[in-house]
Design a protein around this motif. Sequence first.
Motif, PDB file in Angstrom:
ATOM      1  N   ALA A  13       0.788  -1.233   0.000  1.00 16.79           N
ATOM      2  CA  ALA A  13       0.000   0.000   0.000  1.00 16.79           C
ATOM      3  C   ALA A  13       0.816   1.276   0.000  1.00 16.79           C
ATOM      4  O   ALA A  13       0.251   2.363  -0.042  1.00 16.79           O
ATOM      5  CB  ALA A  13      -0.932   0.006   1.226  1.00 16.79           C
ATOM      6  N   ALA A  14       2.139   1.169   0.036  1.00 24.64           N
ATOM      7  CA  ALA A  14       2.953   2.376   0.184  1.00 24.64           C
ATOM      8  C   ALA A  14       3.189   3.116  -1.125  1.00 24.64           C
ATOM      9  O   ALA A  14       3.627   4.272  -1.108  1.00 24.64           O
ATOM     10  CB  ALA A  14       4.291   2.036   0.836  1.00 24.64           C
ATOM     11  N   SER A  15       2.905   2.480  -2.252  1.00 25.32           N
ATOM     12  CA  SER A  15       3.175   3.137  -3.543  1.00 25.32           C
ATOM     13  C   SER A  15       2.366   2.462  -4.638  1.00 25.32           C
ATOM     14  O   SER A  15       1.713   1.433  -4.414  1.00 25.32           O
ATOM     15  CB  SER A  15       4.673   3.063  -3.890  1.00 25.32           C
ATOM     16  OG  SER A  15       5.072   1.715  -4.076  1.00 25.32           O
ATOM     17  N   ASP A  39       7.896  -1.219   3.272  1.00 25.28           N
ATOM     18  CA  ASP A  39       8.495   0.106   3.434  1.00 25.28           C
ATOM     19  C   ASP A  39       7.742   0.867   4.525  1.00 25.28           C
ATOM     20  O   ASP A  39       6.801   1.614   4.261  1.00 25.28           O
ATOM     21  CB  ASP A  39       8.429   0.866   2.102  1.00 25.28           C
ATOM     22  CG  ASP A  39       9.242   2.146   2.122  1.00 25.28           C
ATOM     23  OD1 ASP A  39       9.551   2.652   3.227  1.00 25.28           O
ATOM     24  OD2 ASP A  39       9.559   2.667   1.031  1.00 25.28           O
ATOM     25  N   GLY A  40       8.172   0.676   5.756  1.00 20.81           N
ATOM     26  CA  GLY A  40       7.500   1.321   6.870  1.00 20.81           C
ATOM     27  C   GLY A  40       7.598   2.832   6.832  1.00 20.81           C
ATOM     28  O   GLY A  40       6.665   3.534   7.251  1.00 20.81           O
ATOM     29  N   ARG A  45       4.113   7.981   5.946  1.00 24.70           N
ATOM     30  CA  ARG A  45       3.811   9.279   5.323  1.00 24.70           C
ATOM     31  C   ARG A  45       2.376   9.347   4.787  1.00 24.70           C
ATOM     32  O   ARG A  45       1.938  10.391   4.317  1.00 24.70           O
ATOM     33  CB  ARG A  45       4.789   9.558   4.182  1.00 24.70           C
ATOM     34  CG  ARG A  45       6.225   9.773   4.645  1.00 24.70           C
ATOM     35  CD  ARG A  45       7.075  10.365   3.534  1.00 24.70           C
ATOM     36  NE  ARG A  45       7.262   9.448   2.432  1.00 24.70           N
ATOM     37  CZ  ARG A  45       8.300   8.613   2.311  1.00 24.70           C
ATOM     38  NH1 ARG A  45       9.221   8.575   3.263  1.00 24.70           N
ATOM     39  NH2 ARG A  45       8.419   7.817   1.270  1.00 24.70           N
ATOM     40  N   ILE A  46       1.633   8.242   4.850  1.00 22.15           N
ATOM     41  CA  ILE A  46       0.284   8.212   4.286  1.00 22.15           C
ATOM     42  C   ILE A  46      -0.708   8.858   5.248  1.00 22.15           C
ATOM     43  O   ILE A  46      -0.747   8.539   6.435  1.00 22.15           O
ATOM     44  CB  ILE A  46      -0.145   6.763   3.978  1.00 22.15           C
ATOM     45  CG1 ILE A  46       0.784   6.146   2.930  1.00 22.15           C
ATOM     46  CG2 ILE A  46      -1.593   6.716   3.505  1.00 22.15           C
ATOM     47  CD1 ILE A  46       0.518   4.677   2.667  1.00 22.15           C
ATOM     48  N   LEU A  54      -1.412   1.207  10.123  1.00 19.35           N
ATOM     49  CA  LEU A  54      -0.232   1.087   9.271  1.00 19.35           C
ATOM     50  C   LEU A  54       0.653  -0.009   9.838  1.00 19.35           C
ATOM     51  O   LEU A  54       1.188   0.111  10.942  1.00 19.35           O
ATOM     52  CB  LEU A  54       0.512   2.416   9.216  1.00 19.35           C
ATOM     53  CG  LEU A  54      -0.337   3.629   8.791  1.00 19.35           C
ATOM     54  CD1 LEU A  54       0.481   4.909   8.864  1.00 19.35           C
ATOM     55  CD2 LEU A  54      -0.902   3.426   7.387  1.00 19.35           C
ATOM     56  N   VAL A  55       0.804  -1.099   9.070  1.00 19.74           N
ATOM     57  CA  VAL A  55       1.466  -2.294   9.585  1.00 19.74           C
ATOM     58  C   VAL A  55       2.627  -2.668   8.659  1.00 19.74           C
ATOM     59  O   VAL A  55       2.425  -3.336   7.643  1.00 19.74           O
ATOM     60  CB  VAL A  55       0.476  -3.477   9.689  1.00 19.74           C
ATOM     61  CG1 VAL A  55       1.108  -4.622  10.474  1.00 19.74           C
ATOM     62  CG2 VAL A  55      -0.834  -3.042  10.340  1.00 19.74           C
TER      63      VAL A  55
END
Length: 249
Positions: A13-15, A39-40, A45-46, A54-55
């Motif tokens: 979900a990071a990009s 990528d924590g 940053r979301i 956020l996991v």
Amino acid sequence: MNFTDRSILVTGAASGIGLAVAQALAGAGAERLVLIDRDGEALGRIDLGCTLDLVPGDVADEGFWDNAAPYLAGIDHAVVNAGVAGAGPIADLAFAEWRRILAVNLDGAFLTLRAAMRAMAGRPGSIVAVASAAGIKVEPGVAAYGASKAGLIQLARVAAREGAATGLRVNAIAPGGVETPVWDDMPMFADRAAAIGRAAAFRELAAMATPLGRYATAEEIAGQITFLLSDAAATITGAVLTSDGGYTL
């Protein structure tokens, strides 16, 4: 496509497509999103204006899913999206590279799907697995990636059959070229982008590969995933939506 009061899991979900899906779902009223990515830092940053869990973690690690299970309680939908790319002819492909791709794209997808189905056991809901046109059309040099996505398509179809009795729908989407950061890890694309620019490199590839002459944006694919998750697709299960600009024709 209203997701008010719904809780939704999205991996990768990071990009790229995963982030675009999260943004689309938040815009459609989702109450809570469980977002997973290796990528924590990027996850942190979301900010989407809804409740976010956020996991950070590796979807291919079974132990990670044991620890993540409490976050999945009460989810209504899931998007099995985390994946990696890679290329190379079979004769030259290192087994370690084969395992790297299969571990994330197929093992990780299985573990995600299993965790989501357990969390939604006995309740209706919906899941979309993000496969690829590479799992449908044969091209040289993509044995590991293509095999992983072909396996994911069949996995989703079996899950659809198993989940149907309780109203759980499972579908797959098979995008062709999509303008996402995953291309930056491919030497062929990276070299061309360095020479003529990233946007021009995408246009050049799309002109050669697709009858429509364009690749999709992550937002376009996210809209299609959102449809498959939604009540508007209430009778669709076990389907594979090919969204490739005609590439597989």
